[in-house]
Design a protein around this motif. Structure first.
Motif, mmCIF file in Angstrom:
data_model
loop_
_atom_site.group_PDB
_atom_site.id
_atom_site.type_symbol
_atom_site.label_atom_id
_atom_site.label_comp_id
_atom_site.label_asym_id
_atom_site.label_seq_id
_atom_site.Cartn_x
_atom_site.Cartn_y
_atom_site.Cartn_z
ATOM 1 N N LEU A 14 0.655 -1.473 0.138
ATOM 2 C CA LEU A 14 0.072 -0.129 -0.092
ATOM 3 C C LEU A 14 0.458 1.027 0.059
ATOM 4 N N VAL A 15 0.436 2.429 -0.864
ATOM 5 C CA VAL A 15 1.511 3.210 -0.875
ATOM 6 C C VAL A 15 0.508 4.454 -0.778
ATOM 7 N N ILE A 16 0.462 5.022 0.385
ATOM 8 C CA ILE A 16 -0.599 5.879 1.080
ATOM 9 C C ILE A 16 0.175 7.548 1.932
ATOM 10 N N GLY A 17 -0.639 8.648 1.802
ATOM 11 C CA GLY A 17 0.303 9.662 2.088
ATOM 12 C C GLY A 17 -0.155 10.721 2.427
ATOM 13 N N THR A 123 6.785 8.842 -3.738
ATOM 14 C CA THR A 123 6.713 10.336 -3.568
ATOM 15 C C THR A 123 5.771 10.911 -3.459
ATOM 16 N N GLY A 124 5.260 12.014 -2.465
ATOM 17 C CA GLY A 124 4.618 12.382 -2.424
ATOM 18 C C GLY A 124 4.020 13.951 -2.553
ATOM 19 N N PRO A 142 0.603 8.550 -4.380
ATOM 20 C CA PRO A 142 0.033 8.005 -3.815
ATOM 21 C C PRO A 142 -0.854 9.209 -4.396
ATOM 22 N N GLY A 143 -0.572 10.642 -3.475
ATOM 23 C CA GLY A 143 -1.435 12.217 -4.294
ATOM 24 C C GLY A 143 -2.123 12.033 -2.339
ATOM 25 N N SER A 144 -3.072 12.578 -2.136
ATOM 26 C CA SER A 144 -3.331 12.570 -1.075
ATOM 27 C C SER A 144 -4.328 11.678 -0.518
ATOM 28 N N VAL A 145 -4.220 10.665 0.490
ATOM 29 C CA VAL A 145 -5.399 9.574 0.752
ATOM 30 C C VAL A 145 -6.675 10.477 0.950
ATOM 31 N N SER A 155 -7.812 18.300 -3.400
ATOM 32 C CA SER A 155 -7.358 17.575 -4.474
ATOM 33 C C SER A 155 -8.054 15.989 -4.363
ATOM 34 N N ILE A 156 -8.643 14.753 -5.489
ATOM 35 C CA ILE A 156 -9.270 13.583 -5.238
ATOM 36 C C ILE A 156 -8.200 12.676 -4.404
ATOM 37 N N PRO A 157 -9.603 12.455 -3.022
ATOM 38 C CA PRO A 157 -9.144 11.606 -2.534
ATOM 39 C C PRO A 157 -8.111 10.566 -3.492
#
Length: 191
Positions: A14-17, A123-124, A142-145, A155-157
């Motif tokens: 899982l890539v999350i941030g 990277t985030g 991953p963008g913003s969760v 932003s779009i989660p």
């Protein structure tokens, strides 16, 4: 027989941030909380800017193998700025991204990736999910969760699931724009 099984079903990460809880979002969207449950992935790669201890503790429940880097709003002194993780034939570099100027610029990110001597840079910071191929290497964000981005805009989660195989990584991009949508990209190993 075991090799066939490994090639068919790879390990999951899982890539999350960029949670930014509670400063820019109160919690993860419920649709994502329902999907992100303990022991479904072997790895968690967190790009930072979590926001609070409760959220950090929750991320740690998702896998016994979690990797964190420090975001520009993270205050913990125990979290490294960068991290290298080896998974099978893949060498991953993990960084929040606020250190790279201009932010989100593929050329600058690629220069950093080469310095880290990795195949993939996670990277985030930008709040936007993105997968790029540059010179036989990959940059994934991953963008913003939570969708609670930088105070200037929402932003779009989003988050990513990586399926590691010997010669490729399948990237599943989860976004929440009304409904949960899943896009897929394949990253072949190129040495």
């Amino acid at each position: 027989m075991a090799d066939d099984y490994d090639e068919e079903f790879g390990e999951l990460g899982l890539v999350i941030g960029d949670f930014n809880i509670p400063s820019r979002a109160s919690d993860l969207p419920p649709q994502f909380k329902d999907l992100l449950v303990p022991n479904k992935v072997q790895y968690v790669f967190c790009t930072g800017n979590i926001g609070n201890r409760e959220t950090t503790d929750w991320v740690k429940t998702l896998s016994g193998n979690t990797h964190f880097v420090k975001g520009d709003f993270d205050e913990s002194k125990d979290i490294p700025e960068t991290k290298i993780i080896q998974i099978g034939s893949w060498k991953l570099a993990l960084v929040h991204g606020h250190q790279i100027i201009p932010a989100g610029d593929d050329e600058s990110l690629y220069t950093f990736l080469k310095e880290m001597e990795a195949d993939v840079l996670i990277t985030g910071f930008t709040g936007v999910a993105k997968v790029s191929a540059v010179e036989k290497k990959y940059i994934i964000n991953p963008g913003s969760v939570t969708g609670g981005f930088n105070g200037q805009q929402q932003s779009i989660p989003s988050f990513l699931i990586l399926e590691f195989k010997k010669e490729k990584i399948q990237v599943f991009i989860y976004t929440l724009d009304g409904d949960v949508k899943i896009d897929k990209q394949e990253l072949p190993l190129q040495k």
